[in-house]
Design a protein around this motif. Structure first.
Motif: not given
Length: 439
Positions: A113-115, A139-145, A274-276
Motif C-alpha cells: 500500500i505504501l508503493q 519508504a526509504d528502503r522501498l525507494g519512495v522516501g 518491495g513488491m515486484v
C-alpha cells in the motif's frame, strides 16, 4: 433532481443494543451466552446514537435523482501505475470508493500500500500503529522516501477525517482499521464496536467527499478479516494478500468488487525493494520444478489469465488403521472425493494409503478443471511413475471416472504450448492409469 425537506422530529434517548464481539450479531437485551455463535460473555453494550447527534440533524435536505439525467462522462478511475494492482481493482481506483485490504501479519500489506501511495501521489497516510519515522524508514528502503505522501499517526478517526477534509488528498489510507477509534463510543481500539463504527464513519466520508479510502485489516486467528466479516459488507472492494511468509510469491486476490471482476488476481514477488510485479506468473510457479513421480502440471484460470501450476502428491502406506488425507491449496473434501474415484475407477486400492497434496507457490485452486491433474498426481505417486517433464493435464472428473470439458479450453492449451507443455488427453481415469502403466 428533486429536493425534499425531511423533519426528523424531537431528539430521542439513545438506543442501547448488545453486540457479540465474536460473530457481530445484535441483541436487544444482554445475555451470558450468544445464541448465534455460542460464545460466552461476548455481548458488549453499544449506544447506537446519542440524542445530541439526532438533534443535530433533525432537519435536512434529501435529494432524488433520475438515473437518465445523471452524467457519468467525467468519471475516471485513478491509475496507480502498478498494472497487477490495477488489474485486481478492475482498472484502477474508483473515486469515492472504500477498499479493504487484508492478510496475515507480515505478509506485505503495508509494503504494497505504501508503493501504491507513492505511485498515486498526493496521498494522506495515517498509521496509528507506527510512527511517522518508522514509515519513513520503510519508504526509504522501498525507494519512495522522496514522494509527496502526507504522514500522520493519529488514532482518532474524527481528527483524521477533519484533516482530510481540509487537505483533500487523492487517496486516504488507514493502517490499520483495528487501531483507530471514535470518540462516540467507549469501547477499546480493535473491538468489534470500534471496528464497525469506524468503518461506517469512513464509508460515509468516502461517499460524501469523493475521496477513495483504503483500510488495512488484519486476519484473526479464525481466518476472518478485521473481525467476523463485519467490514466486508460496508466496503466496495475487498482484497486479500496471500502467500507463504517464507516464500517470495504473493497473490493479491479480489474477493469482492462492486466495480470489477471478483475472481481476478495480481502476482507479486516480495523482494528487498518491495513488491515486484511478475510479468509471467507461470514461469514463477514452475521455475524450481523437479520432475518426478507425483508431480503434475495443470492450467488454472484466475480471473482473465491462464496460469500453469504444479500439483504435487505423495501416496504412502498408512501405519494406522485410518488413512490420512492432507491438502494445501486444494479443497480437502474434493481431494477425498477424487481419491475415492481413483480407487473405484482407476484400479488402485487407496484405502490403506495416506495422501498428501500440495499446490506449489501458495496458489489455491477451486475450479473443477484441476480435478484431472490431482488424480494424475495421485496415480503417478502410487505407481511411482512420471507422466513426463513436459506433460500438462486439465479437466473435470465425474464420479463415474469420466473426464469432462472445461471452460476456456483454447486459452489453456495456448498457454501450455507457449511454455513448451503438451496436453495429455484422456477420456477416463482408467485410461489415464493405463497410459501411465505403459510408460
Amino acid at each position: 433532481m428533486i429536493i425534499l425537506r425531511y423533519n426528523f422530529g424531537m431528539a430521542k434517548k439513545p438506543t442501547i443494543i448488545y453486540l457479540c464481539d465474536q460473530c457481530g450479531n445484535e441483541f436487544p437485551v444482554w445475555a451470558g451466552k450468544c445464541s448465534m455463535c455460542g460464545a460466552w460473555n461476548s455481548l458488549k453494550e453499544l449506544k447506537i446514537e446519542s440524542s445530541s447527534a439526532k438533534a443535530s440533524r433533525a432537519s435536512r435536505d434529501v435529494s432524488l435523482y433520475k438515473i437518465a439525467e445523471i452524467k457519468a462522462d467525467d468519471f475516471s478511475r485513478i491509475l496507480t501505475g502498478i498494472s497487477e494492482f490495477d488489474r485486481v481493482m478492475g482498472g484502477g481506483i474508483v473515486p469515492g470508493s472504500i477498499t479493504l485490504i487484508g492478510g496475515e501479519p507480515g505478509i506485505g500489506k503495508s509494503t504494497l500500500i505504501l508503493q501504491v501511495a507513492s505511485s498515486v501521489g498526493g496521498v494522506m497516510y495515517n498509521s496509528a500503529e507506527e510512527s511517522a519515522q518508522q514509515i519513513k524508514m520503510r519508504a526509504d528502503r522501498l525507494g519512495v522516501g522522496q514522494s509527496d505522501i502526507t504522514l500522520l499517526s493519529e488514532p482518532n478517526v474524527e481528527a483524521v477525517l477533519d484533516l482530510a477534509r481540509k487537505n483533500k488528498p487523492k487517496l486516504l489510507i488507514i493502517d490499520s482499521i483495528q487501531t483507530v477509534t471514535s470518540d462516540n463510543y467507549d469501547a477499546t481500539a480493535g473491538s468489534i464496536v470500534q471496528v464497525r463504527e469506524c468503518g461506517i464513519i469512513l464509508q460515509q466520508f468516502a461517499k460524501s467527499s469523493g475521496i477513495p479510502v483504503f483500510e488495512i485489516g488484519h486476519v484473526t486467528k479464525e481466518g476472518n478479516l478485521a473481525g467476523p466479516k463485519i467490514l466486508e459488507h460496508l466496503v466496495d472492494t475487498v482484497l486479500y494478500l496471500e502467500g507463504e511468509r517464507f516464500n517470495d510469491a504473493r497473490i493479491l486476490r479480489g474477493v469482492k468488487n462492486r466495480f470489477g471482476a471478483t475472481d481476478e488476481i495480481g502476482i507479486f514477488s516480495m523482494q528487498g525493494k518491495g513488491m515486484v510485479e511478475v510479468t509471467n506468473p507461470s514461469e514463477l510457479f514452475l521455475s524450481e520444478r523437479q520432475e518426478g513421480p507425483g508431480s503434475v502440471v495443470t492450467v488454472a484460470i484466475e480471473g482473465t489469465r491462464p496460469l500453469l501450476v504444479e500439483i504435487q502428491a505423495i501416496v504412502v502406506p498408512t501405519h494406522f488403521g485410518y488413512p490420512k488425507r492432507t491438502s494445501s491449496g486444494f479443497d480437502l473434501n474434493r481431494l477425498n472425493l477424487l481419491a475415492a474415484v481413483v480407487s473405484k475407477n482407476g484400479g488402485l486400492d487407496l484405502s490403506n494409503h495416506d495422501i498428501y497434496l500440495n499446490v506449489v507457490g501458495g496458489m489455491k485452486l477451486k475450479e473443477p478443471a484441476a480435478d484431472l491433474a490431482v488424480c494424475a498426481a495421485i496415480i503417478s505417486s502410487a505407481m511411482n511413475k512420471s507422466f513426463g517433464k513436459d506433460s500438462c493435464l486439465f479437466g473435470e472428473v465425474g464420479l463415474m471416472g469420466e473426464t469432462r470439458n472445461v471452460t476456456r479450453k483454447a486459452e489453456r492449451e495456448k498457454e501450455s504450448k507457449k511454455l513448451g507443455f503438451a496436453q495429455i488427453k484422456v477420456d477416463s481415469i482408467r485410461e489415464l492409469n493405463e497410459k501411465l502403466g505403459t510408460k
